[in-house]
Design a protein around this motif. Structure first.
Motif, short mmCIF file in Angstrom:
data_model
loop_
_atom_site.label_atom_id
_atom_site.label_comp_id
_atom_site.label_asym_id
_atom_site.label_seq_id
_atom_site.Cartn_x
_atom_site.Cartn_y
_atom_site.Cartn_z
N VAL A 45 11.33 77.62 4.85
CA VAL A 45 12.73 77.23 5.02
C VAL A 45 12.98 76.80 6.46
O VAL A 45 13.65 75.80 6.72
CB VAL A 45 13.66 78.39 4.63
N ALA A 46 12.42 77.58 7.42
CA ALA A 46 12.62 77.28 8.83
C ALA A 46 12.10 75.89 9.19
O ALA A 46 12.68 75.20 10.02
CB ALA A 46 11.93 78.34 9.69
N ASP A 104 22.65 65.41 5.84
CA ASP A 104 22.08 66.57 6.54
C ASP A 104 22.95 67.81 6.36
O ASP A 104 22.45 68.93 6.22
CB ASP A 104 21.93 66.27 8.04
N MET A 105 24.28 67.63 6.36
CA MET A 105 25.17 68.77 6.18
C MET A 105 25.04 69.34 4.78
O MET A 105 25.07 70.56 4.59
CB MET A 105 26.62 68.34 6.45
N ASN A 146 23.71 73.17 3.78
CA ASN A 146 24.37 74.09 2.86
C ASN A 146 23.39 74.65 1.83
O ASN A 146 23.43 75.83 1.49
CB ASN A 146 25.52 73.38 2.15
N LYS A 147 22.52 73.78 1.34
CA LYS A 147 21.51 74.24 0.37
C LYS A 147 20.58 75.27 1.00
O LYS A 147 20.21 76.27 0.38
CB LYS A 147 20.71 73.05 -0.16
N ALA A 168 21.31 77.26 3.49
CA ALA A 168 22.06 78.49 3.72
C ALA A 168 22.12 79.33 2.44
O ALA A 168 21.96 80.56 2.47
CB ALA A 168 23.47 78.17 4.21
N VAL A 169 22.35 78.66 1.31
CA VAL A 169 22.40 79.38 0.03
C VAL A 169 21.03 79.96 -0.30
O VAL A 169 20.90 81.15 -0.66
CB VAL A 169 22.87 78.43 -1.10
N LEU A 170 19.98 79.15 -0.15
CA LEU A 170 18.62 79.59 -0.48
C LEU A 170 18.18 80.76 0.40
O LEU A 170 17.68 81.78 -0.09
CB LEU A 170 17.65 78.42 -0.31
N SER A 171 18.38 80.64 1.70
CA SER A 171 17.95 81.68 2.64
C SER A 171 18.72 82.98 2.43
O SER A 171 18.15 84.08 2.42
CB SER A 171 18.13 81.21 4.09
N GLY A 172 20.04 82.86 2.26
CA GLY A 172 20.86 84.05 2.04
C GLY A 172 20.48 84.76 0.76
O GLY A 172 20.40 85.99 0.71
N ASP A 173 20.23 83.99 -0.31
CA ASP A 173 19.83 84.59 -1.58
C ASP A 173 18.50 85.31 -1.46
O ASP A 173 18.29 86.38 -2.05
CB ASP A 173 19.73 83.51 -2.66
N PHE A 174 17.57 84.72 -0.71
CA PHE A 174 16.25 85.34 -0.54
C PHE A 174 16.37 86.69 0.16
O PHE A 174 15.78 87.69 -0.26
CB PHE A 174 15.34 84.41 0.26
#
Length: 383
Positions: A63-64, A163-164, A168-169, A171-177
């Motif tokens: 992700v990073a 890019d924005m 957002n995608k 942010a959702v993916l990382s937070g869910d993980f």
């Protein structure tokens, strides 16, 4: 649980001029850093990077790599990511540290039937250390989720729309993980009451963020009445429930009685509310009139100010602070709030919560850990 949490969190967009949830302590850097640094020595390791094991996993490393595409944009996920890497002047998350200090201050329970003192490492049970990490992961997940941008307010200066949307995608993916890892660790604690406590704290966080965003629109601020009690309830949901219930859960894992759990909960609740007040007060005690800091119209000093001056005068001050482009001049609002007693009222409330936290911790045996908790509670009154 995760899809439901995510769908409600996706409504929690970032807006200009609203409250932002900082990764960092808001107390004076030098004083706060020393307090935290001394406390970390007591628990045996730097808790500032407690989430690092998960953050350096293969999944988030991938992700990073993608997050680098956001360079040059104003997407808040970039600042969140920088916050995990650069820690030169501020200390990252304190929640896990407080859980560990409380665990050490309480010590082993004399009523524990299945726990042995020799299982403790530096006076803390392994399950309590796992709980501290889980608490940090949940907090981090919500920080990442709250970096979702309201694309209806997107402008060209923020960066390319594509890019924005990508940010957002991520942010959702990382937070869910992160949240999924926290839930897995929570289940492995094998304690039903602890699972119930932390699950309810996650629900409180979602509810608090929902209310926060529902109340943050300028139209709402112009038309609604002011209620400091409601502000405090919302602040607890958004910022205090996780720490308070994690502190209580730490006592449950060590099989302490209900009174010890109540006191731990009380300490966590009042400490977090005091910390939140300290954060709200920063623009009013640090800003100069030439370079005012942005602040939320629902921050504690503003809420107290509105209560003192009344809605009619507050509406007038809002109108007078508007520029030709119909935007708010925060320097004028800052001067208006500082001219009344809203700031001093918020300072008094901050000191009240600090004292209530200190009162709760006095019931625990005298120790280095208790002294560290006292220092942390005192530090939130330093501006």
């Amino acid at each position: 649980m995760l899809p439901a949490v995510r769908s409600r969190l996706c409504c929690a967009r970032s807006r200009r001029g609203q409250r932002t949830l900082s990764l960092f302590s808001s107390s004076g850097p030098s004083n706060w850093n020393k307090v935290v640094s001394d406390a970390e020595k007591i628990v045996g390791y730097p808790t500032s990077f407690m989430s690092l094991r998960c953050l350096l996993s293969d999944e988030l490393s991938n992700v990073a790599m993608h997050v680098r595409k956001l360079a040059g944009t104003q997407h808040p996920l970039l600042n969140t990511a920088r916050g995990f890497v650069y820690d030169s002047r501020n200390n990252l998350q304190m929640r896990g540290l407080v859980v560990l200090l409380l665990s050490k201050a309480a010590g082993p329970s004399h009523q524990a039937s299945s726990l042995l003192p020799q299982d403790m490492v530096s006076g803390i049970y392994p399950s309590q250390r796992n709980l501290a990490e889980i608490t940090e992961l949940i907090h981090t997940a919500f920080l990442v989720h709250r970096g979702i941008v309201d694309l209806k307010e997107w402008t060209l200066s923020d960066g390319p729309l594509k890019d924005m949307q990508f940010g957002n995608k991520m942010a959702v993916l990382s937070g869910d993980f992160l949240l999924a890892n926290a839930c897995t660790g929570l289940a492995q604690l094998n304690n039903t009451k602890v699972v119930e406590l932390i699950s309810s704290a996650i629900g409180d966080l979602v509810q608090g963020i929902y209310y926060e965003n529902a109340n943050n629109s300028e139209e709402k601020n112009l038309s609604s009445g002011v209620d400091v009690v409601a502000w405090e309830e919302q602040a607890f949901l958004s910022h205090g429930a996780l720490l308070a219930k994690s502190c209580q859960a730490a006592m449950e894992l060590a099989e302490h009685d209900k009174e010890a759990q109540r006191l731990a909960y009380k300490y966590g609740k009042h400490l977090s509310l005091g910390h939140n007040l300290n954060s709200d007060l920063q623009p009013f005690v640090k800003s100069s009139m030439t370079e005012p800091m942005l602040f939320s119209l629902t921050s504690a000093p503003v809420m107290f100010h509105r209560q003192l001056v009344g809605q009619e005068r507050w509406h007038q001050q809002l109108q007078q602070a508007k520029t030709l482009r119909n935007q708010l001049d925060y320097s004028k609002l800052l001067a208006a709030v500082k001219s009344e007693k809203g700031v001093s009222s918020a300072v008094d409330l901050c000191c009240y919560h600090s004292n209530k936290a200190l009162e709760a911790i006095q019931a625990f045996p005298s120790s280095e850990a208790r002294s560290a908790l006292e220092n942390i509670a005192s530090a939130i009154t330093k501006f």
